[in-house]
Design an enzyme around this catalytic site. Structure first.
Site, PDB file in Angstrom:
ATOM      1  N   HIS A 110      26.348  54.125  34.111  1.00 35.50           N
ATOM      2  CA  HIS A 110      26.563  54.411  35.535  1.00 35.50           C
ATOM      3  C   HIS A 110      25.799  55.673  35.947  1.00 35.50           C
ATOM      4  O   HIS A 110      26.068  56.227  37.010  1.00 35.50           O
ATOM      5  CB  HIS A 110      28.051  54.652  35.810  1.00 35.50           C
ATOM      6  CG  HIS A 110      28.923  53.432  35.673  1.00 35.50           C
ATOM      7  ND1 HIS A 110      28.558  52.198  36.133  1.00 35.50           N
ATOM      8  CD2 HIS A 110      30.163  53.276  35.145  1.00 35.50           C
ATOM      9  CE1 HIS A 110      29.532  51.330  35.878  1.00 35.50           C
ATOM     10  NE2 HIS A 110      30.500  51.960  35.278  1.00 35.50           N
ATOM     11  N   ARG A 132      25.284  46.315  44.709  1.00 37.50           N
ATOM     12  CA  ARG A 132      26.293  45.478  45.390  1.00 37.50           C
ATOM     13  C   ARG A 132      26.600  46.103  46.748  1.00 37.50           C
ATOM     14  O   ARG A 132      26.544  47.335  46.882  1.00 37.50           O
ATOM     15  CB  ARG A 132      27.568  45.426  44.543  1.00 37.50           C
ATOM     16  CG  ARG A 132      28.641  44.525  45.103  1.00 37.50           C
ATOM     17  CD  ARG A 132      29.910  44.557  44.253  1.00 37.50           C
ATOM     18  NE  ARG A 132      30.840  43.509  44.671  1.00 37.50           N
ATOM     19  CZ  ARG A 132      32.073  43.373  44.210  1.00 37.50           C
ATOM     20  NH1 ARG A 132      32.533  44.223  43.277  1.00 37.50           N
ATOM     21  NH2 ARG A 132      32.869  42.417  44.645  1.00 37.50           N
ATOM     22  N   ASN A 233      35.300  31.396  34.030  1.00 30.31           N
ATOM     23  CA  ASN A 233      35.293  31.366  32.560  1.00 30.31           C
ATOM     24  C   ASN A 233      35.455  32.750  31.944  1.00 30.31           C
ATOM     25  O   ASN A 233      36.157  32.911  30.955  1.00 30.31           O
ATOM     26  CB  ASN A 233      34.008  30.695  32.050  1.00 30.31           C
ATOM     27  CG  ASN A 233      34.096  29.186  32.209  1.00 30.31           C
ATOM     28  OD1 ASN A 233      35.204  28.636  32.253  1.00 30.31           O
ATOM     29  ND2 ASN A 233      32.969  28.532  32.325  1.00 30.31           N
TER      30      ASN A 233
HETATM   31  P1  A3P Z   1      36.149  42.850  42.348  1.00 28.85           P
HETATM   32  O1  A3P Z   1      37.037  44.012  42.047  1.00 28.85           O
HETATM   33  O2  A3P Z   1      35.641  42.883  43.759  1.00 28.85           O
HETATM   34  O3  A3P Z   1      36.773  41.542  42.013  1.00 28.85           O
HETATM   35  P2  A3P Z   1      32.187  46.432  37.146  1.00 28.85           P
HETATM   36  O4  A3P Z   1      32.047  45.550  35.966  1.00 28.85           O
HETATM   37  O5  A3P Z   1      30.909  47.117  37.520  1.00 28.85           O
HETATM   38  O6  A3P Z   1      33.338  47.337  37.010  1.00 28.85           O
HETATM   39  O7  A3P Z   1      32.457  45.485  38.395  1.00 28.85           O
HETATM   40  C1  A3P Z   1      33.673  44.776  38.503  1.00 28.85           C
HETATM   41  C2  A3P Z   1      33.551  43.810  39.665  1.00 28.85           C
HETATM   42  O8  A3P Z   1      32.678  42.732  39.254  1.00 28.85           O
HETATM   43  C3  A3P Z   1      34.897  43.197  40.023  1.00 28.85           C
HETATM   44  O9  A3P Z   1      34.844  42.985  41.438  1.00 28.85           O
HETATM   45  C4  A3P Z   1      34.850  41.907  39.225  1.00 28.85           C
HETATM   46  O10 A3P Z   1      35.725  40.912  39.697  1.00 28.85           O
HETATM   47  C5  A3P Z   1      33.396  41.508  39.412  1.00 28.85           C
HETATM   48  N1  A3P Z   1      32.961  40.539  38.389  1.00 28.85           N
HETATM   49  C6  A3P Z   1      33.026  40.665  37.062  1.00 28.85           C
HETATM   50  N2  A3P Z   1      32.590  39.528  36.474  1.00 28.85           N
HETATM   51  C7  A3P Z   1      32.270  38.679  37.468  1.00 28.85           C
HETATM   52  C8  A3P Z   1      31.782  37.335  37.501  1.00 28.85           C
HETATM   53  N3  A3P Z   1      31.561  36.627  36.410  1.00 28.85           N
HETATM   54  N4  A3P Z   1      31.551  36.779  38.720  1.00 28.85           N
HETATM   55  C9  A3P Z   1      31.771  37.474  39.858  1.00 28.85           C
HETATM   56  N5  A3P Z   1      32.239  38.741  39.892  1.00 28.85           N
HETATM   57  C10 A3P Z   1      32.484  39.324  38.702  1.00 28.85           C
END
Ligand code: A3P
Length: 301
Positions: A110, A132, A233
Site C-alpha cells: 500500500h 478503485r 468463489n
Molecule cells: P468491499 O468492502 O466494497 O466489498 P482490499 O483487498 O484492497 O482490502 O479490498 C477489499 C475490497 O475488494 C472489498 O470491497 C472486497 O469485497 C473486494 N473484493 C475482494 N475480492 C473480490 C472479488 N473477487 N471480486 C470483487 N470484489 C472483491
C-alpha cells in the site's frame, strides 16, 4: 511520535498510526527503518508488485497473481494462505524474506511510489497498480476499520468521512496516493488496472495482466483463473479471504474482507451534502489527473 486519536475513536494500545516521511505507518506492524530499506532492494525481472490504496482489490489480486503463475492450477491456492505466498513488502521482516525467496516473487503493497525499490526506475521488475473509485474505497475502508483490530474503530460514518478527506489513516490521502503512482503510469514496467474494469470483464482484465507478466495461458487455464477469482468463489476459500487470520488482527465477528464486492455501495452511505463535497474536492484535486471512474454498477454494459 504517534498520532493523537479523537477521544471518540477506539483503538488497541498495540497499534498506532506513526507518521514517517509524510506517510502513516502502523506501530508493531511496520518498522520505519525497514520500510526505508525497501528502496535498495535488488530486483529481478520476474518480481511482480501489486500496489493499491487500501480497499482497492488487493486480496483479489493476490488470488489472481497466484492463479496466473500456476496457470489456473488450484493446488497453489489450497495449500498456504495467499497472504504468505504474496506478502506485503512493508511488514516487519519482509526484507529478509524477500531476499531469501525464490523467483517469482509476487508481492503486494500500500506504499506510495517514493518508498518503492529504486530499481523499478531502471525497468527492473513489474508493478500492477489497481485503482478503485474513491467513494467505494471510502465506504469499504469504513467497514474495514471496524473489522481490523489494528485500525481505530470509527465513531460513525460521518467521522470517518472527515478523516478520509484529511487522509488521516493508513495509506494517507487517496488523492496523493493515486497521484504518486499516476505520474509513472507510462513507465513500461507499470500497468494500471481499475477495480471496476475487473468487475465489468474479469477475463479481459486477467488477459491484460497475463500479457504484462509475459504469461501465456490456454483458454482453459485462463477460464480457471477467472473462475476461482470471482467474488462468489473467493468467499468460499479461507486461504484467499483471510478467514484464518487471528482475532488479534481481524475481528471476524465484525465483518469480512469479502464484504460486497460491487460498485456504487457509496450511494447507501453518503449523504447528498457529503457527495457534493466529495465531488468538489475530487474535481479540484484530480484536475491534472484525467482518470474516469465507473461510480455506479448500472453504468456497466
Ligand atoms: P468491499 O468492502 O466494497 O466489498 P482490499 O483487498 O484492497 O482490502 O479490498 C477489499 C475490497 O475488494 C472489498 O470491497 C472486497 O469485497 C473486494 N473484493 C475482494 N475480492 C473480490 C472479488 N473477487 N471480486 C470483487 N470484489 C472483491
Amino acid at each position: 511520535m504517534a498520532v493523537p486519536l479523537d477521544s471518540t475513536d477506539i483503538q488497541s494500545d498495540n497499534y498506532r498510526l506513526v507518521p514517517h516521511r509524510d506517510f502513516y505507518l502502523i506501530s508493531n506492524i511496520h518498522n520505519p527503518e525497514e520500510v526505508d530499506q525497501i528502496q535498495s532492494w535488488k530486483i529481478q525481472d520476474s518480481d511482480v508488485f501489486v500496489v493499491t490504496y487500501p480497499k482497492s482489490g488487493t486480496i483479489w489480486m493476490q488470488q489472481i497473481l497466484l492463479l496466473i503463475e500456476a496457470k489456473g492450477d488450484t493446488t497453489i491456492i489450497s495449500t498456504k494462505p495467499n497472504s504468505e505466498q504474496v506478502p506485503w513488502i512493508e511488514l516487519s521482516g519482509a526484507g529478509k524474506e524477500f531476499i531469501a525467496a525464490p523467483p517469482p516473487r509476487l508481492r503486494v503493497s500500500h506504499l506510495q511510489y517514493k518508498f518503492m525499490p529504486l530499481a523499478l526506475n531502471q525497468r527492473k521488475g513489474k508493478v500492477i497498480y489497481v485503482i478503485r473509485n474513491p467513494k467505494d474505497v471510502l465506504v469499504s475502508y469504513f467497514h474495514f476499520h471496524k473489522f481490523a483490530a489494528m485500525l481505530e474503530t470509527p465513531k460513525d460514518f460521518n467521522c470517518f468521512f472527515e478523516k478520509f478527506m484529511k487522509g488521516e489513516m493508513y495509506g494517507n490521502c487517496w488523492f496523493e496516493h493515486i497521484k504518486s503512482w499516476y505520474s509513472h503510469k507510462d513507465d513500461v514496467n507499470i500497468l494500471f488496472i481499475a477495480y471496476e474494469e475487473m468487475i465489468q470483464d474479469l477475463e479481459s482484465a486477467v488477459k491484460r495482466m497475463c500479457m504484462f507478466m509475459d504469461k501465456e495461458l490456454t483458454e482453459e487455464q485462463l477460464a480457471n483463473v477467472v473462475k476461482h477469482s470471482t467474488f462468489r468463489n473467493m468467499r468460499l476459500i479461507p486461504q484467499a479471504n483471510y478467514e484464518f487470520v487471528s482475532e488479534d488482527l481481524l475481528n471476524h465477528n465484525q465483518g469480512s474482507f469479502m464484504r460486497k464486492g460491487t460498485i456504487g455501495d457509496w450511494k447507501n452511505h453518503f449523504t447528498v451534502a457529503q457527495n457534493e463535497r466529495f465531488d468538489k474536492v475530487f474535481q479540484e484535486k484530480m484536475e491534472e489527473v484525467p482518470i474516469t471512474f465507473i461510480w455506479d454498477i448500472n453504468y456497466i454494459v
